[in-house]
Design a protein around this motif. Structure first.
Motif, PDB file in Angstrom:
ATOM      1  N   ALA A 189       1.045  -1.133  -0.035  1.00 38.39           N
ATOM      2  CA  ALA A 189      -0.143   0.135   0.139  1.00 38.39           C
ATOM      3  C   ALA A 189       0.837   1.143  -0.096  1.00 38.39           C
ATOM      4  CB  ALA A 189      -0.865  -0.052   1.419  1.00 38.39           C
ATOM      5  N   CYS A 190       2.024   1.180   0.534  1.00 38.27           N
ATOM      6  CA  CYS A 190       2.796   2.315   0.511  1.00 38.27           C
ATOM      7  C   CYS A 190       4.039   2.447  -0.517  1.00 38.27           C
ATOM      8  CB  CYS A 190       3.643   2.146   2.028  1.00 38.27           C
ATOM      9  SG  CYS A 190       2.637   2.534   3.671  1.00 38.27           S
ATOM     10  N   GLU A 191       3.889   1.433  -1.248  1.00 38.13           N
ATOM     11  CA  GLU A 191       5.134   1.329  -2.402  1.00 38.13           C
ATOM     12  C   GLU A 191       5.105   2.596  -2.950  1.00 38.13           C
ATOM     13  OE1 GLU A 191       6.948  -1.870  -5.374  1.00 38.13           O
ATOM     14  OE2 GLU A 191       4.829  -1.870  -4.498  1.00 38.13           O
ATOM     15  N   ASP A 192       3.885   2.849  -3.620  1.00 33.09           N
ATOM     16  CA  ASP A 192       3.660   4.111  -4.706  1.00 33.09           C
ATOM     17  C   ASP A 192       4.011   5.322  -3.883  1.00 33.09           C
ATOM     18  OD1 ASP A 192       0.658   2.896  -6.343  1.00 33.09           O
ATOM     19  OD2 ASP A 192       3.082   2.243  -6.642  1.00 33.09           O
ATOM     20  N   GLU A 193       3.785   5.558  -2.443  1.00 32.68           N
ATOM     21  CA  GLU A 193       4.408   6.842  -1.984  1.00 32.68           C
ATOM     22  C   GLU A 193       5.725   6.929  -1.718  1.00 32.68           C
ATOM     23  OE1 GLU A 193       1.596   8.563  -1.271  1.00 32.68           O
ATOM     24  OE2 GLU A 193       0.243   6.919  -2.166  1.00 32.68           O
ATOM     25  N   THR A 194       6.329   5.890  -1.570  1.00 35.70           N
ATOM     26  CA  THR A 194       8.061   5.908  -1.349  1.00 35.70           C
ATOM     27  C   THR A 194       8.686   5.647  -2.454  1.00 35.70           C
ATOM     28  OG1 THR A 194       7.976   3.735  -0.697  1.00 35.70           O
ATOM     29  CG2 THR A 194       7.482   5.020   0.949  1.00 35.70           C
ATOM     30  N   ASP A 195       8.353   5.167  -3.771  1.00 34.99           N
ATOM     31  CA  ASP A 195       9.100   5.305  -4.786  1.00 34.99           C
ATOM     32  C   ASP A 195       9.079   6.514  -5.403  1.00 34.99           C
ATOM     33  OD1 ASP A 195      10.247   4.408  -7.122  1.00 34.99           O
ATOM     34  OD2 ASP A 195       9.380   2.615  -7.580  1.00 34.99           O
ATOM     35  N   PRO A 196      10.258   7.036  -5.613  1.00 37.33           N
ATOM     36  CA  PRO A 196      10.184   8.433  -6.367  1.00 37.33           C
ATOM     37  C   PRO A 196      10.083   8.352  -7.790  1.00 37.33           C
ATOM     38  CG  PRO A 196      12.489   7.564  -5.773  1.00 37.33           C
ATOM     39  CD  PRO A 196      11.733   6.880  -5.226  1.00 37.33           C
ATOM     40  N   PHE A 197      10.172   7.231  -8.310  1.00 38.53           N
ATOM     41  CA  PHE A 197      10.003   6.794  -9.762  1.00 38.53           C
ATOM     42  C   PHE A 197       8.590   6.680  -9.959  1.00 38.53           C
ATOM     43  CE2 PHE A 197      14.367   6.477  -9.176  1.00 38.53           C
ATOM     44  CZ  PHE A 197      15.072   7.435 -10.072  1.00 38.53           C
ATOM     45  N   VAL A 198       7.296   6.658  -9.256  1.00 38.53           N
ATOM     46  CA  VAL A 198       6.178   6.348  -9.433  1.00 38.53           C
ATOM     47  C   VAL A 198       5.310   7.559  -8.751  1.00 38.53           C
ATOM     48  CG1 VAL A 198       4.215   4.816  -8.999  1.00 38.53           C
ATOM     49  CG2 VAL A 198       6.483   3.903  -9.595  1.00 38.53           C
ATOM     50  N   GLU A 199       4.819   8.186  -9.550  1.00 41.04           N
ATOM     51  CA  GLU A 199       3.984   9.371  -8.940  1.00 41.04           C
ATOM     52  C   GLU A 199       2.635   8.896  -8.193  1.00 41.04           C
ATOM     53  OE1 GLU A 199       1.486  13.406 -10.731  1.00 41.04           O
ATOM     54  OE2 GLU A 199       3.281  12.479 -11.698  1.00 41.04           O
ATOM     55  N   PRO A 200       2.658   9.407  -6.754  1.00 38.53           N
ATOM     56  CA  PRO A 200       1.629   8.929  -5.795  1.00 38.53           C
ATOM     57  C   PRO A 200       0.292   9.123  -6.732  1.00 38.53           C
ATOM     58  CG  PRO A 200       3.170  10.292  -4.836  1.00 38.53           C
ATOM     59  CD  PRO A 200       3.531  10.442  -6.011  1.00 38.53           C
ATOM     60  N   LYS A 201      -0.683   8.103  -6.225  1.00 41.56           N
ATOM     61  CA  LYS A 201      -2.086   8.166  -6.862  1.00 41.56           C
ATOM     62  C   LYS A 201      -2.768   9.366  -6.206  1.00 41.56           C
ATOM     63  CE  LYS A 201      -2.797   3.319  -8.143  1.00 41.56           C
ATOM     64  NZ  LYS A 201      -3.786   2.027  -7.760  1.00 41.56           N
ATOM     65  N   LYS A 202      -3.392   9.961  -6.988  1.00 47.94           N
ATOM     66  CA  LYS A 202      -4.038  11.334  -6.533  1.00 47.94           C
ATOM     67  C   LYS A 202      -5.611  11.298  -6.817  1.00 47.94           C
ATOM     68  CE  LYS A 202       0.002  14.152  -7.999  1.00 47.94           C
ATOM     69  NZ  LYS A 202       0.594  15.174  -8.640  1.00 47.94           N
ATOM     70  N   THR A 203      -6.389  12.255  -6.708  1.00 50.70           N
ATOM     71  CA  THR A 203      -7.645  12.159  -6.942  1.00 50.70           C
ATOM     72  C   THR A 203      -7.990  12.297  -8.448  1.00 50.70           C
ATOM     73  OG1 THR A 203      -7.831  14.347  -6.426  1.00 50.70           O
ATOM     74  CG2 THR A 203      -8.606  13.197  -4.576  1.00 50.70           C
ATOM     75  N   ASN A 204      -6.932  12.756  -9.159  1.00 50.94           N
ATOM     76  CA  ASN A 204      -7.060  12.972 -10.424  1.00 50.94           C
ATOM     77  C   ASN A 204      -7.360  11.743 -11.088  1.00 50.94           C
ATOM     78  OD1 ASN A 204      -5.260  15.033  -9.658  1.00 50.94           O
ATOM     79  ND2 ASN A 204      -5.511  15.473 -11.892  1.00 50.94           N
ATOM     80  N   ARG A 205      -8.205  11.711 -12.371  1.00 55.06           N
ATOM     81  CA  ARG A 205      -8.495  10.561 -13.144  1.00 55.06           C
ATOM     82  C   ARG A 205      -7.380   9.834 -13.840  1.00 55.06           C
ATOM     83  NH1 ARG A 205     -10.983  11.280 -18.759  1.00 55.06           N
ATOM     84  NH2 ARG A 205     -11.427   9.235 -19.309  1.00 55.06           N
ATOM     85  N   THR A 206      -7.139   8.422 -13.741  1.00 54.27           N
ATOM     86  CA  THR A 206      -6.089   7.911 -14.379  1.00 54.27           C
ATOM     87  C   THR A 206      -6.729   6.752 -15.526  1.00 54.27           C
ATOM     88  OG1 THR A 206      -6.280   5.867 -13.000  1.00 54.27           O
ATOM     89  CG2 THR A 206      -4.736   7.842 -12.271  1.00 54.27           C
ATOM     90  N   ILE A 207      -6.030   6.683 -16.601  1.00 53.90           N
ATOM     91  CA  ILE A 207      -6.448   5.884 -17.703  1.00 53.90           C
ATOM     92  C   ILE A 207      -5.394   4.749 -17.943  1.00 53.90           C
ATOM     93  CG2 ILE A 207      -8.032   7.527 -18.656  1.00 53.90           C
ATOM     94  CD1 ILE A 207      -5.641   7.973 -20.825  1.00 53.90           C
ATOM     95  N   GLU A 208      -5.863   3.828 -18.789  1.00 53.05           N
ATOM     96  CA  GLU A 208      -4.831   2.919 -19.140  1.00 53.05           C
ATOM     97  C   GLU A 208      -4.733   2.976 -20.700  1.00 53.05           C
ATOM     98  OE1 GLU A 208      -3.088   0.404 -17.595  1.00 53.05           O
ATOM     99  OE2 GLU A 208      -3.636   0.953 -15.690  1.00 53.05           O
ATOM    100  N   PHE A 209      -3.637   2.935 -21.132  1.00 53.18           N
ATOM    101  CA  PHE A 209      -3.231   3.384 -22.705  1.00 53.18           C
ATOM    102  C   PHE A 209      -2.160   2.807 -23.078  1.00 53.18           C
ATOM    103  CE2 PHE A 209      -1.094   6.538 -25.740  1.00 53.18           C
ATOM    104  CZ  PHE A 209      -1.913   5.852 -26.625  1.00 53.18           C
TER     105      PHE A 209
END
Length: 250
Positions: free
Chosen positions: A21-41
């Motif tokens: 659960a914390c991996e995205d928050e601590t990895d500087p090369f992955v932007e933390p999930k925000k309230t913004n919409r995300t898409i798969e492309f």
């Protein structure tokens, strides 16, 4: 003994869940999930840009994350639009959630780039800050007499950091564009059609940059946007659209 073993197993599972659960928050090369919409492309996760009621660069412009501005169609193609809503022109942009660093970034477009309004800018680029940026851009920068495309390494005002060229119309709207970002140089290319081995008459332009402003491999993001030069309305007052069939990164 059995109770102790069960307790240790439960503790291990809990710690694993917390770590994931914390991996995205601590990895500087992955932007933390925000309230913004995300898409798969193109098999990757992208964050859709949103500025609410605030003007922001480039432009400045309003950026909207609604599906009418940014969506992936049934064929897996990404659509970005500029629309007028409530008297305001809303632009669009997406940012790759993960930083991928050095590599070859290839964009397969399915839009007529020669038909963009003079005030519309379409950008394919990596961005860390205003001085660490690699750009492929399609625009006449507000002047209908200008040529309509450029390769650039920021700061682009430095002599030798930008090459401008013209994309001429073809029977179809397919084109391929890439930059190959390495520590010592950046190779750019644009072709008609969807191929990295084009016929000689399909070459639009190519450029090898080996100047002093090659961005380091850091925490940049790949971005695609469609916006209005200096925030000015399209001269034809019509909506604009950019279609990207797919993106590949090697």
């Amino acid at each position: 003994m059995r109770i102790k073993t069960s307790y240790l197993l439960i503790l291990l599972i809990v710690n694993t869940v917390i770590f994931q659960a914390c991996e995205d928050e601590t990895d500087p090369f992955v932007e933390p999930k925000k309230t913004n919409r995300t898409i798969e492309f193109s098999g990757m996760e992208w964050i859709v840009r949103k500025t609410d009621q605030d003007l922001a660069g480039p432009g400045p412009n309003y950026f909207s994350d609604v599906e009418e501005n940014v969506w992936v169609d049934g064929e897996g193609r990404l659509h970005l639009k500029i629309r007028q809503v409530g008297g305001k022109w809303q632009c669009s942009g997406v940012s790759l959630r993960r930083s991928l660093g050095y590599g070859k970034y290839i964009f397969y477009l399915a839009s007529d780039l020669t038909d963009l309004d003079p005030n519309v800018v379409a950008g394919l680029f990596t961005y860390m800050n205003d001085n660490e940026e690699i750009d492929i851009e399609f625009s006449q920068w507000g002047d209908p007499q200008n040529i309509n495309a450029q390769f650039a390494v920021q700061p682009s005002y430095i002599d030798g950091n930008k090459v401008r060229f013209d994309i001429m119309p073809r029977d179809n709207n397919l084109s391929t564009h890439f930059f190959d970002w390495k520590p010592n140089n950046i190779k750019f290319g644009s072709y008609h059609g969807h191929s990295l081995e084009p016929k000689p008459d399909d070459l639009i332009n190519s450029w090898l940059y080996n100047g002093e402003n090659i961005p380091p491999d850091s925490n940049e993001r790949l971005k695609i946007n469609l916006w209005l030069f200096r925030g000015a309305a399209p001269k034809d007052m019509q909506e604009a659209e950019l279609i990207i069939e797919r993106v590949e990164i090697h």
